[in-house]
Write a protein that holds these residues in place. Structure first.
Motif, PDB file in Angstrom:
ATOM      1  N   UNK A 168      -2.037  19.076   0.175  1.00 13.46           N
ATOM      2  CA  UNK A 168      -1.870  17.044   0.385  1.00 13.46           C
ATOM      3  C   UNK A 168      -1.337  17.716  -0.737  1.00 13.46           C
ATOM      4  N   UNK A 169      -0.451  16.462  -0.136  1.00 21.20           N
ATOM      5  CA  UNK A 169       0.415  15.262  -1.977  1.00 21.20           C
ATOM      6  C   UNK A 169      -0.618  14.072  -2.047  1.00 21.20           C
ATOM      7  N   UNK A 170      -0.175  14.732  -3.787  1.00 20.97           N
ATOM      8  CA  UNK A 170      -1.356  13.283  -4.452  1.00 20.97           C
ATOM      9  C   UNK A 170      -0.486  13.080  -5.990  1.00 20.97           C
ATOM     10  N   UNK A 171      -1.333  11.295  -5.984  1.00 18.97           N
ATOM     11  CA  UNK A 171      -0.588  10.294  -6.634  1.00 18.97           C
ATOM     12  C   UNK A 171      -1.823   9.728  -7.125  1.00 18.97           C
ATOM     13  N   UNK A 194       9.272  24.938   1.816  1.00 17.96           N
ATOM     14  CA  UNK A 194       9.827  23.888   0.690  1.00 17.96           C
ATOM     15  C   UNK A 194       8.756  22.335   1.246  1.00 17.96           C
ATOM     16  N   UNK A 195       7.859  22.650   0.468  1.00 14.20           N
ATOM     17  CA  UNK A 195       6.990  21.199   1.205  1.00 14.20           C
ATOM     18  C   UNK A 195       7.593  19.369   0.635  1.00 14.20           C
ATOM     19  N   UNK A 196       7.400  18.574   1.433  1.00 17.33           N
ATOM     20  CA  UNK A 196       7.822  17.173   0.863  1.00 17.33           C
ATOM     21  C   UNK A 196       7.013  15.827   0.911  1.00 17.33           C
ATOM     22  N   UNK A 197       7.063  15.434   0.216  1.00 13.59           N
ATOM     23  CA  UNK A 197       6.375  14.531  -0.086  1.00 13.59           C
ATOM     24  C   UNK A 197       7.175  12.642  -0.052  1.00 13.59           C
ATOM     25  N   UNK A 198       7.008  11.885   0.671  1.00 14.85           N
ATOM     26  CA  UNK A 198       7.838  10.761   0.448  1.00 14.85           C
ATOM     27  C   UNK A 198       7.046  10.080   0.832  1.00 14.85           C
ATOM     28  N   UNK A 199       7.704   9.073  -0.766  1.00 15.39           N
ATOM     29  CA  UNK A 199       6.486   7.956  -0.583  1.00 15.39           C
ATOM     30  C   UNK A 199       7.888   6.432  -0.021  1.00 15.39           C
ATOM     31  N   UNK A 200       7.838   6.076   0.814  1.00 21.08           N
ATOM     32  CA  UNK A 200       9.069   4.988   1.424  1.00 21.08           C
ATOM     33  C   UNK A 200       8.740   3.910   0.299  1.00 21.08           C
ATOM     34  N   UNK A 205      -4.290   7.804  -4.715  1.00 18.68           N
ATOM     35  CA  UNK A 205      -3.855   8.416  -3.296  1.00 18.68           C
ATOM     36  C   UNK A 205      -3.886   9.726  -3.053  1.00 18.68           C
ATOM     37  N   UNK A 206      -4.030   9.925  -1.134  1.00 22.31           N
ATOM     38  CA  UNK A 206      -3.365  11.207  -0.381  1.00 22.31           C
ATOM     39  C   UNK A 206      -2.503  10.503   0.435  1.00 22.31           C
ATOM     40  N   UNK A 207      -1.867  12.344   0.919  1.00 20.66           N
ATOM     41  CA  UNK A 207      -0.932  11.641   2.522  1.00 20.66           C
ATOM     42  C   UNK A 207      -2.304  12.514   3.062  1.00 20.66           C
ATOM     43  N   UNK A 208      -1.652  12.794   4.080  1.00 24.36           N
ATOM     44  CA  UNK A 208      -2.804  13.211   5.315  1.00 24.36           C
ATOM     45  C   UNK A 208      -2.533  14.702   5.340  1.00 24.36           C
ATOM     46  N   UNK A 209      -1.496  15.557   4.528  1.00 28.72           N
ATOM     47  CA  UNK A 209      -2.144  16.780   5.030  1.00 28.72           C
ATOM     48  C   UNK A 209      -1.027  17.897   5.585  1.00 28.72           C
ATOM     49  N   UNK A 210      -0.628  18.814   4.981  1.00 26.59           N
ATOM     50  CA  UNK A 210      -0.150  19.491   6.188  1.00 26.59           C
ATOM     51  C   UNK A 210      -0.509  21.276   6.316  1.00 26.59           C
ATOM     52  N   UNK A 211       0.099  21.375   6.955  1.00 28.68           N
ATOM     53  CA  UNK A 211      -1.094  22.841   7.399  1.00 28.68           C
ATOM     54  C   UNK A 211       0.509  24.055   6.962  1.00 28.68           C
ATOM     55  N   UNK A 212       0.170  25.132   6.037  1.00 32.96           N
ATOM     56  CA  UNK A 212       0.565  25.948   5.356  1.00 32.96           C
ATOM     57  C   UNK A 212      -0.043  27.047   5.948  1.00 32.96           C
ATOM     58  N   UNK A 238       0.730  -0.771  -0.055  1.00 35.81           N
ATOM     59  CA  UNK A 238       0.111  -0.008   0.173  1.00 35.81           C
ATOM     60  C   UNK A 238       0.414   1.538  -0.363  1.00 35.81           C
ATOM     61  N   UNK A 239       0.931   1.804  -1.216  1.00 33.76           N
ATOM     62  CA  UNK A 239       1.773   3.525  -1.098  1.00 33.76           C
ATOM     63  C   UNK A 239       0.915   4.115   0.226  1.00 33.76           C
ATOM     64  N   UNK A 240       1.893   4.791   0.599  1.00 33.59           N
ATOM     65  CA  UNK A 240       1.929   5.846   1.687  1.00 33.59           C
ATOM     66  C   UNK A 240       2.492   7.244   1.480  1.00 33.59           C
ATOM     67  N   UNK A 241       1.861   8.007   1.963  1.00 32.46           N
ATOM     68  CA  UNK A 241       2.602   9.448   1.278  1.00 32.46           C
ATOM     69  C   UNK A 241       2.544  10.214   2.681  1.00 32.46           C
ATOM     70  N   UNK A 242       3.777  10.653   2.290  1.00 34.13           N
ATOM     71  CA  UNK A 242       3.835  11.015   4.065  1.00 34.13           C
ATOM     72  C   UNK A 242       4.861  12.478   3.783  1.00 34.13           C
ATOM     73  N   UNK A 243       3.432  14.163   4.071  1.00 33.01           N
ATOM     74  CA  UNK A 243       4.131  14.831   3.617  1.00 33.01           C
ATOM     75  C   UNK A 243       4.724  15.691   5.253  1.00 33.01           C
ATOM     76  N   UNK A 244       5.661  16.620   4.467  1.00 36.11           N
ATOM     77  CA  UNK A 244       6.286  17.933   5.673  1.00 36.11           C
ATOM     78  C   UNK A 244       6.688  19.047   5.088  1.00 36.11           C
ATOM     79  N   UNK A 245       7.402  19.422   5.978  1.00 38.16           N
ATOM     80  CA  UNK A 245       7.561  21.199   5.688  1.00 38.16           C
ATOM     81  C   UNK A 245       6.292  22.298   5.397  1.00 38.16           C
TER      82      UNK A 245
END
Length: 124
Positions: free
Chosen positions: A95-98, A19-25, A113-120, A1-8
């Protein structure tokens, strides 16, 4: 299962940058379209920027054109959103999206797929 993890995300002053980052480990995003969407309470989720799998096609909402840049680093399985000249109206949850497709119209209904979101928050 693809997981997207935002940060920044965080607080920035008007005119500042983030700069927002979105990792897909452990998952390669090379075959998929990627994107960033944002949500403001009371409004629909809107596509900020999207990129095709090849990188040959990019989309920017008019409100961010010339200020934001989307990019990806295949070696790190990471997607970025470089945000410059920030404005208070850029305040939102991002939100990061694929999208499984190689090309996307940057429509939230097509996202798989969606990440959980990061507040700016842009405030001075």
């Amino acid at each position: 299962q693809l997981q997207l993890v935002e940060s920044g995300g965080g607080l920035a002053q008007p005119g500042g940058s983030l700069r927002l980052s979105c990792a897909a480990p452990g998952f390669s995003l090379d075959a998929y379209s990627i994107g960033w969407f944002r949500l403001v309470p009371g409004k629909e989720r809107e596509g900020v920027s999207c990129m095709s799998s090849s990188g040959g096609s990019t989309y920017y909402d008019d409100s961010v054109l010339g200020r934001f840049t989307i990019s990806r680093d295949s070696a790190k399985n990471t997607v970025y959103l470089h945000m410059n000249s920030l404005k208070p109206e850029d305040t939102a949850v991002y939100y990061c999206a694929v999208d499984h497709s190689s090309y996307t119209d940057c429509n939230y209904q097509d996202i798989d797929y969606w990440g959980r979101g990061t507040l700016v928050t842009v405030s001075g």
